[in-house]
Motif scaffolding. Sequence first.
Motif, PDB file in Angstrom:
ATOM      1  N   ARG A  83      92.010 -57.464  25.230  1.00 23.73           N
ATOM      2  CA  ARG A  83      91.807 -57.639  26.668  1.00 23.73           C
ATOM      3  C   ARG A  83      91.309 -59.051  26.998  1.00 23.73           C
ATOM      4  NH1 ARG A  83      91.078 -52.736  29.870  1.00 23.73           N
ATOM      5  NH2 ARG A  83      91.512 -50.902  28.605  1.00 23.73           N
ATOM      6  N   GLU A 129      92.839 -61.547  28.317  1.00 23.91           N
ATOM      7  CA  GLU A 129      93.234 -62.028  29.645  1.00 23.91           C
ATOM      8  C   GLU A 129      92.294 -61.486  30.723  1.00 23.91           C
ATOM      9  OE1 GLU A 129      97.334 -61.256  30.372  1.00 23.91           O
ATOM     10  OE2 GLU A 129      98.037 -62.697  28.861  1.00 23.91           O
ATOM     11  N   ASP A 130      91.845 -60.242  30.539  1.00 25.03           N
ATOM     12  CA  ASP A 130      90.878 -59.678  31.491  1.00 25.03           C
ATOM     13  C   ASP A 130      89.560 -60.447  31.446  1.00 25.03           C
ATOM     14  OD1 ASP A 130      92.644 -57.707  32.322  1.00 25.03           O
ATOM     15  OD2 ASP A 130      91.997 -56.306  30.775  1.00 25.03           O
ATOM     16  N   VAL A 180      89.165 -63.586  30.658  1.00 18.94           N
ATOM     17  CA  VAL A 180      89.378 -64.868  31.331  1.00 18.94           C
ATOM     18  C   VAL A 180      89.329 -64.694  32.840  1.00 18.94           C
ATOM     19  CG1 VAL A 180      91.114 -66.655  31.806  1.00 18.94           C
ATOM     20  CG2 VAL A 180      90.625 -65.978  29.450  1.00 18.94           C
ATOM     21  N   ASP A 181      89.958 -63.647  33.343  1.00 16.78           N
ATOM     22  CA  ASP A 181      89.945 -63.402  34.790  1.00 16.78           C
ATOM     23  C   ASP A 181      88.520 -63.202  35.298  1.00 16.78           C
ATOM     24  OD1 ASP A 181      92.693 -63.600  34.909  1.00 16.78           O
ATOM     25  OD2 ASP A 181      93.044 -61.437  34.845  1.00 16.78           O
ATOM     26  N   VAL A 182      87.739 -62.400  34.564  1.00 17.78           N
ATOM     27  CA  VAL A 182      86.363 -62.112  34.994  1.00 17.78           C
ATOM     28  C   VAL A 182      85.498 -63.362  34.916  1.00 17.78           C
ATOM     29  CG1 VAL A 182      84.275 -60.813  34.460  1.00 17.78           C
ATOM     30  CG2 VAL A 182      86.493 -59.680  34.371  1.00 17.78           C
ATOM     31  N   TYR A 183      85.555 -64.075  33.792  1.00 21.54           N
ATOM     32  CA  TYR A 183      84.747 -65.279  33.632  1.00 21.54           C
ATOM     33  C   TYR A 183      85.119 -66.319  34.692  1.00 21.54           C
ATOM     34  CZ  TYR A 183      82.956 -63.758  29.046  1.00 21.54           C
ATOM     35  OH  TYR A 183      82.324 -63.078  28.031  1.00 21.54           O
ATOM     36  N   SER A 184      86.413 -66.472  34.948  1.00 17.58           N
ATOM     37  CA  SER A 184      86.869 -67.472  35.912  1.00 17.58           C
ATOM     38  C   SER A 184      86.385 -67.154  37.320  1.00 17.58           C
ATOM     39  CB  SER A 184      88.400 -67.564  35.898  1.00 17.58           C
ATOM     40  OG  SER A 184      88.878 -67.986  34.642  1.00 17.58           O
ATOM     41  N   SER A 185      86.338 -65.875  37.654  1.00 21.89           N
ATOM     42  CA  SER A 185      85.912 -65.488  38.997  1.00 21.89           C
ATOM     43  C   SER A 185      84.401 -65.595  39.170  1.00 21.89           C
ATOM     44  CB  SER A 185      86.369 -64.062  39.318  1.00 21.89           C
ATOM     45  OG  SER A 185      85.672 -63.118  38.530  1.00 21.89           O
ATOM     46  N   GLN A 204      90.824 -69.378  25.651  1.00 25.03           N
ATOM     47  CA  GLN A 204      92.174 -69.819  25.998  1.00 25.03           C
ATOM     48  C   GLN A 204      92.819 -70.611  24.867  1.00 25.03           C
ATOM     49  OE1 GLN A 204      90.644 -71.623  29.538  1.00 25.03           O
ATOM     50  NE2 GLN A 204      91.624 -70.140  30.892  1.00 25.03           N
ATOM     51  N   GLU A 215      95.253 -74.552  30.030  1.00 28.11           N
ATOM     52  CA  GLU A 215      94.077 -73.967  30.658  1.00 28.11           C
ATOM     53  C   GLU A 215      92.814 -74.261  29.848  1.00 28.11           C
ATOM     54  OE1 GLU A 215      96.929 -72.511  30.212  1.00 28.11           O
ATOM     55  OE2 GLU A 215      97.596 -71.761  32.171  1.00 28.11           O
TER      56      GLU A 215
END
Length: 204
Positions: free
Chosen positions: A58, A60-61, A63-68, A90, A99
């Motif tokens: 997971r 990619e999930d 990365v999405d959470v950390y980025s937000s 990444q 990225e």
Amino acid sequence: LEDPTEQIERLQAIAEIYESQLFNKGEAFHTLIRAFECAPLHEEIRTELERIAKETDRWEDIVDVYSSEVEKIEDPLGQVPLWMRLGQIQYIELQTHEEAINAYRIAIALDPTLIAAMEALEELYEEHEMWDELIGIHQNKMLLSEDIEEQKDTLLKIAELREYQIEDYLGAVEAYRQIQELDPEDISILPSLENLYRSQEMWQ
């Protein structure tokens, strides 16, 4: 209202129940995300999140959470560890190098003394033959170093990149001369400098 510390502990306990008793790593993961959103600097939560991400693929999930969440951290230096983890995930786990480069660059912008991010960028720039960017990183590292031998080693790398990769011969000569200025008794670079003068007919 529930105390933030108690809320985090409750969410961690729920995640533990989902994983160890109900064998539902997915729900454990999502519960830990809620805990992370409450405390993005909480090292234990991040460790647990990334452990489950590794076990369930997971990333990619993550990365999405950390980025937000990273830019919600008010202290710019407090953002640095998350940008570093984003870069590492990444680079290593997802191999999304563009990225990763961006994440490491942001980390350095927030903390210009961050050698770990510079070293990661050195690897990425070399791998992708981004020679001008690599020279820039070497120059930054040299400015941060107070050790003459480290400075000389870095200047030698710069000289060789300029000479062999981007064919900036005058720039290479300048780097070799800077080595001489740092240590006039070091004659080790004289053969390289002489060969460069001869090959490019740069004798004055």
